[in-house]
Design a protein around this motif. Structure first.
Motif, PDB file in Angstrom:
ATOM      1  N   GLN A 234      18.881  98.608 109.994  1.00 45.98           N
ATOM      2  CA  GLN A 234      17.792  97.719 110.397  1.00 45.98           C
ATOM      3  C   GLN A 234      18.141  96.265 110.096  1.00 45.98           C
ATOM      4  N   SER A 235      18.719  96.011 108.909  1.00 46.92           N
ATOM      5  CA  SER A 235      19.071  94.643 108.530  1.00 46.92           C
ATOM      6  C   SER A 235      20.143  94.076 109.450  1.00 46.92           C
ATOM      7  N   ALA A 236      21.184  94.877 109.720  1.00 49.16           N
ATOM      8  CA  ALA A 236      22.287  94.392 110.548  1.00 49.16           C
ATOM      9  C   ALA A 236      21.851  94.118 111.985  1.00 49.16           C
ATOM     10  N   LEU A 237      20.904  94.921 112.517  1.00 49.82           N
ATOM     11  CA  LEU A 237      20.489  94.789 113.909  1.00 49.82           C
ATOM     12  C   LEU A 237      19.409  93.737 114.137  1.00 49.82           C
ATOM     13  N   THR A 238      18.650  93.406 113.098  1.00 53.89           N
ATOM     14  CA  THR A 238      17.521  92.491 113.287  1.00 53.89           C
ATOM     15  C   THR A 238      17.725  91.116 112.670  1.00 53.89           C
ATOM     16  N   VAL A 239      18.692  90.972 111.757  1.00 53.94           N
ATOM     17  CA  VAL A 239      18.908  89.690 111.084  1.00 53.94           C
ATOM     18  C   VAL A 239      20.218  89.077 111.571  1.00 53.94           C
ATOM     19  N   ALA A 284      14.165  82.554  99.833  1.00 55.59           N
ATOM     20  CA  ALA A 284      12.981  82.704 100.675  1.00 55.59           C
ATOM     21  C   ALA A 284      13.094  83.969 101.526  1.00 55.59           C
ATOM     22  N   ALA A 285      11.961  84.386 102.089  1.00 55.63           N
ATOM     23  CA  ALA A 285      11.910  85.551 102.975  1.00 55.63           C
ATOM     24  C   ALA A 285      11.361  85.120 104.327  1.00 55.63           C
ATOM     25  N   PHE A 286      12.012  85.576 105.401  1.00 50.57           N
ATOM     26  CA  PHE A 286      11.578  85.241 106.762  1.00 50.57           C
ATOM     27  C   PHE A 286      10.762  86.395 107.328  1.00 50.57           C
ATOM     28  N   HIS A 287       9.533  86.106 107.788  1.00 51.33           N
ATOM     29  CA  HIS A 287       8.653  87.113 108.378  1.00 51.33           C
ATOM     30  C   HIS A 287       8.646  86.909 109.897  1.00 51.33           C
ATOM     31  N   ALA A 288       9.383  87.771 110.591  1.00 50.87           N
ATOM     32  CA  ALA A 288       9.562  87.593 112.035  1.00 50.87           C
ATOM     33  C   ALA A 288       8.269  87.826 112.803  1.00 50.87           C
ATOM     34  N   ASP A 289       7.386  88.708 112.293  1.00 51.33           N
ATOM     35  CA  ASP A 289       6.165  89.025 113.036  1.00 51.33           C
ATOM     36  C   ASP A 289       5.214  87.848 113.101  1.00 51.33           C
ATOM     37  N   THR A 290       5.217  87.010 112.062  1.00 45.97           N
ATOM     38  CA  THR A 290       4.318  85.853 112.033  1.00 45.97           C
ATOM     39  C   THR A 290       5.062  84.522 112.122  1.00 45.97           C
ATOM     40  N   MET A 291       6.419  84.592 112.176  1.00 48.21           N
ATOM     41  CA  MET A 291       7.264  83.385 112.192  1.00 48.21           C
ATOM     42  C   MET A 291       6.914  82.480 111.009  1.00 48.21           C
ATOM     43  N   GLU A 292       6.882  83.098 109.814  1.00 46.86           N
ATOM     44  CA  GLU A 292       6.582  82.345 108.594  1.00 46.86           C
ATOM     45  C   GLU A 292       7.723  82.498 107.599  1.00 46.86           C
ATOM     46  N   LEU A 293       7.923  81.470 106.797  1.00 43.80           N
ATOM     47  CA  LEU A 293       8.920  81.480 105.734  1.00 43.80           C
ATOM     48  C   LEU A 293       8.183  81.536 104.401  1.00 43.80           C
ATOM     49  N   GLU A 294       8.410  82.600 103.643  1.00 45.63           N
ATOM     50  CA  GLU A 294       7.738  82.776 102.353  1.00 45.63           C
ATOM     51  C   GLU A 294       8.670  82.344 101.220  1.00 45.63           C
TER      52      GLU A 294
END
Length: 436
Positions: A234-239, A284-294
């Motif tokens: 999942q990490s390799a295919l989505t990031v 930081a963490a990137f949230h792709a569903d909301t396009m937010e950086l935590e």
């Protein structure tokens, strides 16, 4: 009879493997008594009993994988009673009895009238056992009350001497490959587990195996390795991964580690933590569903640990507040408990940046895949003695390749390179790593 279904143990799993049963059919068990050792995606955990009663049936064998929500154990609950007779099954005792003085017999109408005039009996709440605490039912409406626990801890009875030998999945696989019967091996591990060393000793004592080995074998991937495979895919295919490398002169850092109580990995961790303070987006963490950086208030440093069950990332929370000696102790503690399978779920899931010391395997470096939810992972290669330019001369120095793999949605090349350069600067002048 009550059937206990395998619960989701908090990791969103679809199934778990029964490593070992702690009970057998016919055993009387108490509430919260350990029933079995269950292999989840990240650890082997004890499954507590949700009921007090007797084990009527075990629906799975040791080594079997059970789906979440599937029947696991049938219980005969303590205090179970047969229902009272009603309707047409009522006995002659239910018929109205004559009065003691031989007077008229009370009719159903008279009885109803008396019941209406009589005060209503006090309603008794009904207790219903659940997995944690209990529910009290008042007038058909459940209310939850926290269970008051006894202060005396449960003491598990000794297992019967005739219990079959048990082993972790990798050890069982090795025994199968070598044709060694686990029941013929004397276990030396914790809780009577057969270890890899026990198999080696058994193989040495019995000599070469007479049976020919098959050309190939297959084994179902379960537990931690199954979870890791899915997570890395999942990490390799989505990031969008990218990486940058740097060869660093770590001569002074290595000398400091050899002369003191702080380990080389702890000093390198201090360098990473100091650099991360200057480049906070690396944690930081990137949230792709909301396009937010935590962004997080603390740096929870993940340490990649290789175990018999697979790769585990153990977190050291708020690592930025620790010095090199404290980090040395924390890294040793996490690595030991990761191999024992005793890390808590929080310690397995709270990291926001990871370090992988691949150099212990003798390799110069590599491009690691990001731990899901994180934006950077650092790989430390093996330290090599090689010719190096130092103070205007070519001399032999200790050199290590440091790699930063990063999420290109969060960091660009400049930020990743700046972060790596700052790590290198501290490793070249390790006195900085001793500062908080």
């Amino acid at each position: 009879m009550k059937t206990f279904l395998l619960p989701d143990l908090g990791e969103g799993l679809t199934d778990s493997e029964i490593v070992a049963w702690r009970v057998k059919e016919g055993d009387a068990v108490e509430l919260n008594q350990p029933l079995a050792d269950i292999e989840t995606a990240k650890a082997v955990v004890e499954l507590p009993s949700p009921y007090e009663g007797t084990i009527a049936k075990l629906h799975a064998a040791e080594g079997e994988t059970v789906d979440v929500g599937a029947p696991l154990i049938d219980f005969e609950l303590a205090g179970d009673e047969a229902p009272a007779p009603s309707g047409s099954d009522a006995s002659a005792e239910d018929e109205p009895a004559p009065s003691p003085e031989g007077g008229p017999v009370a009719t159903p109408a008279d009885t109803v009238a008396e019941v209406r005039d009589a005060p209503a009996p006090e309603e008794k709440p009904e207790k219903v056992s659940v997995l944690v605490g209990h529910i009290t039912v008042h007038g058909g409406k459940p209310t939850r009350k926290r269970r008051a626990w006894d202060v005396e801890p449960f003491t598990r009875q000794e297992r019967p001497s005739g219990r079959p030998n048990r082993a972790m999945p990798p050890v069982r696989k090795l025994a199968k490959e070598r044709g060694i019967d686990l029941q013929s091996v004397r276990p030396s591990g914790r809780d009577g587990l057969v270890t890899r060393a026990d198999l080696e000793a058994a193989g040495t004592a019995s000599g070469p195996q007479a049976q020919p080995q098959p050309a190939s074998t297959r084994e179902k991937v379960t537990g931690l390795r199954k979870h890791t495979a899915a997570a890395m895919t999942q990490s390799a295919l989505t990031v969008p991964h990218a990486a940058t490398f740097h060869q660093v002169d770590v001569t002074e850092t290595l000398a400091l580690a050899r002369s003191g109580d702080a380990s080389f990995l702890a000093l390198a961790s201090r360098a990473i933590l100091l650099a991360a303070k200057r480049w906070p987006d690396v944690t930081a963490a990137f949230h792709a569903d909301t396009m937010e950086l935590e962004r997080f208030a603390h740096i929870n440093l993940g340490i990649a640990v290789s175990t018999d069950r697979g790769l585990v990332v153990a977190s050291i929370d708020e690592a930025e507040s620790m010095d090199a000696l404290e980090l040395t102790a924390a890294i040793k503690d996490r690595a030991t408990r990761a191999r024992e399978g005793s890390l808590t779920m929080a310690e397995l899931t709270s990291s926001n940046i990871t370090i992988s010391n691949v150099g212990v395997f003798g390799v110069d470096g590599g491009i690691p895949i990001l731990n899901p939810g994180e934006s950077a992972i650092i790989a430390l290669g093996a330290v090599r003695r090689m010719p190096w330019e130092h103070e205007g001369e070519i001399v032999l120095r200790d050199v290590c390749t440091v790699t930063v793999s990063f999420d290109h949605r969060v960091l660009d090349g400049r930020e990743a390179a700046g972060f790596l350069a700052d790590i290198a600067a501290v490793l070249e002048r390790p006195a900085l790593a001793l500062a908080r």
